[in-house]
Design a protein around this motif. Sequence first.
Motif, PDB file in Angstrom:
ATOM      1  N   GLY A 126      10.573   4.444  -1.369  1.00 44.47           N
ATOM      2  CA  GLY A 126      11.426   3.731  -0.425  1.00 44.47           C
ATOM      3  C   GLY A 126      10.693   2.949   0.638  1.00 44.47           C
ATOM      4  N   PHE A 127       9.467   2.496   0.346  1.00 44.21           N
ATOM      5  CA  PHE A 127       8.706   1.743   1.342  1.00 44.21           C
ATOM      6  C   PHE A 127       8.492   0.293   0.936  1.00 44.21           C
ATOM      7  CE2 PHE A 127       4.850   0.738   3.924  1.00 44.21           C
ATOM      8  CZ  PHE A 127       5.390   1.013   5.167  1.00 44.21           C
ATOM      9  N   GLY A 128       9.214  -0.175  -0.041  1.00 42.86           N
ATOM     10  CA  GLY A 128       8.964  -1.535  -0.522  1.00 42.86           C
ATOM     11  C   GLY A 128       7.714  -1.531  -1.379  1.00 42.86           C
ATOM     12  N   ALA A 129       6.789  -2.444  -1.099  1.00 41.93           N
ATOM     13  CA  ALA A 129       5.546  -2.531  -1.864  1.00 41.93           C
ATOM     14  C   ALA A 129       4.612  -1.411  -1.422  1.00 41.93           C
ATOM     15  CB  ALA A 129       4.894  -3.899  -1.655  1.00 41.93           C
ATOM     16  N   HIS A 130       4.448  -0.407  -2.280  1.00 44.81           N
ATOM     17  CA  HIS A 130       3.631   0.750  -1.939  1.00 44.81           C
ATOM     18  C   HIS A 130       3.004   1.266  -3.222  1.00 44.81           C
ATOM     19  CE1 HIS A 130       2.797   4.672   0.221  1.00 44.81           C
ATOM     20  NE2 HIS A 130       2.442   3.758   1.093  1.00 44.81           N
ATOM     21  N   SER A 131       2.573   2.525  -3.236  1.00 46.34           N
ATOM     22  CA  SER A 131       1.919   3.062  -4.426  1.00 46.34           C
ATOM     23  C   SER A 131       2.923   3.212  -5.566  1.00 46.34           C
ATOM     24  CB  SER A 131       1.266   4.414  -4.114  1.00 46.34           C
ATOM     25  OG  SER A 131       2.229   5.385  -3.800  1.00 46.34           O
ATOM     26  N   HIS A 132       2.464   2.909  -6.770  1.00 47.18           N
ATOM     27  CA  HIS A 132       3.321   3.057  -7.944  1.00 47.18           C
ATOM     28  C   HIS A 132       3.448   4.519  -8.356  1.00 47.18           C
ATOM     29  CE1 HIS A 132       2.772  -1.373  -9.439  1.00 47.18           C
ATOM     30  NE2 HIS A 132       2.944  -1.285  -8.131  1.00 47.18           N
ATOM     31  N   TYR A 133       2.438   5.300  -8.013  1.00 47.74           N
ATOM     32  CA  TYR A 133       2.430   6.716  -8.384  1.00 47.74           C
ATOM     33  C   TYR A 133       2.283   7.570  -7.123  1.00 47.74           C
ATOM     34  CZ  TYR A 133       1.627   4.977 -13.121  1.00 47.74           C
ATOM     35  OH  TYR A 133       1.743   4.331 -14.321  1.00 47.74           O
ATOM     36  N   PRO A 134       2.664   8.847  -7.194  1.00 47.04           N
ATOM     37  CA  PRO A 134       2.496   9.725  -6.038  1.00 47.04           C
ATOM     38  C   PRO A 134       1.023   9.829  -5.637  1.00 47.04           C
ATOM     39  CG  PRO A 134       3.887  10.744  -7.711  1.00 47.04           C
ATOM     40  CD  PRO A 134       3.289   9.545  -8.347  1.00 47.04           C
ATOM     41  N   LEU A 135       0.790  10.074  -4.351  1.00 44.57           N
ATOM     42  CA  LEU A 135      -0.566  10.231  -3.824  1.00 44.57           C
ATOM     43  C   LEU A 135      -0.833  11.710  -3.559  1.00 44.57           C
ATOM     44  CD1 LEU A 135      -0.521   7.296  -1.242  1.00 44.57           C
ATOM     45  CD2 LEU A 135      -1.398   7.248  -3.597  1.00 44.57           C
ATOM     46  N   ALA A 136      -2.060  12.150  -3.835  1.00 45.19           N
ATOM     47  CA  ALA A 136      -2.424  13.556  -3.663  1.00 45.19           C
ATOM     48  C   ALA A 136      -2.786  13.840  -2.214  1.00 45.19           C
ATOM     49  CB  ALA A 136      -3.587  13.913  -4.577  1.00 45.19           C
ATOM     50  N   PHE A 137      -2.134  14.831  -1.617  1.00 42.85           N
ATOM     51  CA  PHE A 137      -2.465  15.211  -0.247  1.00 42.85           C
ATOM     52  C   PHE A 137      -3.863  15.812  -0.154  1.00 42.85           C
ATOM     53  CE2 PHE A 137       2.125  15.052   0.856  1.00 42.85           C
ATOM     54  CZ  PHE A 137       2.004  14.367   2.053  1.00 42.85           C
ATOM     55  N   GLY A 138      -4.334  16.439  -1.224  1.00 43.42           N
ATOM     56  CA  GLY A 138      -5.617  17.137  -1.154  1.00 43.42           C
ATOM     57  C   GLY A 138      -6.827  16.257  -1.329  1.00 43.42           C
ATOM     58  N   VAL A 139      -6.671  14.996  -1.669  1.00 42.85           N
ATOM     59  CA  VAL A 139      -7.802  14.093  -1.890  1.00 42.85           C
ATOM     60  C   VAL A 139      -8.214  13.462  -0.569  1.00 42.85           C
ATOM     61  CG1 VAL A 139      -8.554  11.985  -3.041  1.00 42.85           C
ATOM     62  CG2 VAL A 139      -7.159  13.644  -4.281  1.00 42.85           C
ATOM     63  N   ARG A 140      -9.490  13.548  -0.223  1.00 47.23           N
ATOM     64  CA  ARG A 140      -9.965  13.043   1.055  1.00 47.23           C
ATOM     65  C   ARG A 140     -10.365  11.570   1.000  1.00 47.23           C
ATOM     66  NH1 ARG A 140      -7.799  17.067   1.769  1.00 47.23           N
ATOM     67  NH2 ARG A 140      -8.472  18.899   2.978  1.00 47.23           N
ATOM     68  N   GLY A 141     -10.769  11.087  -0.152  1.00 41.57           N
ATOM     69  CA  GLY A 141     -11.198   9.696  -0.265  1.00 41.57           C
ATOM     70  C   GLY A 141     -10.074   8.788  -0.714  1.00 41.57           C
ATOM     71  N   GLY A 142     -10.449   7.544  -1.035  1.00 37.80           N
ATOM     72  CA  GLY A 142      -9.475   6.568  -1.495  1.00 37.80           C
ATOM     73  C   GLY A 142      -8.888   6.941  -2.843  1.00 37.80           C
ATOM     74  N   GLN A 143      -7.624   6.595  -3.042  1.00 37.78           N
ATOM     75  CA  GLN A 143      -6.932   6.863  -4.301  1.00 37.78           C
ATOM     76  C   GLN A 143      -6.517   5.530  -4.912  1.00 37.78           C
ATOM     77  OE1 GLN A 143      -4.122  10.238  -4.241  1.00 37.78           O
ATOM     78  NE2 GLN A 143      -4.671  10.580  -2.093  1.00 37.78           N
ATOM     79  N   GLU A 144      -7.047   5.254  -6.091  1.00 36.43           N
ATOM     80  CA  GLU A 144      -6.764   3.984  -6.763  1.00 36.43           C
ATOM     81  C   GLU A 144      -5.396   4.039  -7.428  1.00 36.43           C
ATOM     82  OE1 GLU A 144      -8.532   1.294  -6.467  1.00 36.43           O
ATOM     83  OE2 GLU A 144     -10.064   2.339  -5.293  1.00 36.43           O
ATOM     84  N   ASP A 145      -4.643   2.965  -7.274  1.00 33.90           N
ATOM     85  CA  ASP A 145      -3.285   2.878  -7.778  1.00 33.90           C
ATOM     86  C   ASP A 145      -3.031   1.419  -8.126  1.00 33.90           C
ATOM     87  OD1 ASP A 145      -0.390   4.341  -7.624  1.00 33.90           O
ATOM     88  OD2 ASP A 145      -0.197   2.280  -6.895  1.00 33.90           O
ATOM     89  N   PRO A 146      -2.118   1.127  -9.072  1.00 36.58           N
ATOM     90  CA  PRO A 146      -1.801  -0.289  -9.341  1.00 36.58           C
ATOM     91  C   PRO A 146      -1.366  -1.055  -8.095  1.00 36.58           C
ATOM     92  CG  PRO A 146      -0.884   1.109 -11.049  1.00 36.58           C
ATOM     93  CD  PRO A 146      -1.416   2.035  -9.989  1.00 36.58           C
TER      94      PRO A 146
END
Length: 284
Positions: A126-146
């Motif tokens: 519900g944020f308009g243009a945002h991540s296509h897939y869920p983001l992991a809370f436990g990952v500290r670095g960048g998360q690649e997404d389309p």
Amino acid sequence: MNPTQVDAYLRRLGARQPVGPTVEVLRELHLRHLQTVPFENLSVHLGEEIVLEEKRLVDKVVDAGRGGFCYELNGAFGALLAALGFGVTLLAGRVYGDEGRLGIPYDHLALRVRTVDGGEWLADVGFGAHSHYPLAFGVRGGQEDPGGTFLIDEAGPDAAGVCSGDSAVEKGGGDTGDADVLLGGRRQYRLEMRPRVLSDFVAGAWWHSTSPASHFTQSLVCSRVTEDGGRITLSGRVLKVTAPDGTREERELGTDEEVLEVYWERFGIRLGRVPTVRGLDLDG
């Protein structure tokens, strides 16, 4: 939600009954939601009441074939996920403006989702243009997404120098503190980690749908992710088609019939009339 409503919701998404609340299922449903249920603020300009009750939200998305903005889309999606066995917590967010200042409290609604393996995910359809897939809370670095490179980081100071102290990210995703969600190094919104309920967001939804200071009252938008990973958006009468590589084609629709046809054929929304911006008094 009862089983009949769940089945109808899944049909709207073009998804089968999942085998369980796994991360693979969450990823599929998240993407399908973005592709089939538009981010739109048409109700604001059609004079339709926005009611933050689970049944009303599901009825709008499933029975009426409509979309909505964050409170509606994530509210309905959260109800579906909970009915499918996922652990779902509503989170309140404040959106960063162009000058780096945070918006109003309860500016945004996002979801914290727990999968059967114990993983914790940020789901946001519900944020308009945002991540296509869920983001992991436990990952500290960048998360690649389309949708780009995302980061869930400790809450930094906004343009006014306000910072929240302890970070939920530093605490391993605990239930206290705030976290910032970044896209391409730019802060998008700040999340509070404490659990919320739908009724907490009523004032925010009212403000966004009535205030002259809200961008939702000043413009029309209807947008979704396309099957190839791009995006299609109807802003008033301007149709924008963005390819996955970022190239964009735009054209202005000339007649009401063309506008209504695009709403139906490209977004699955059947309207009786063309919505127009209400033209609120910016000084009032």
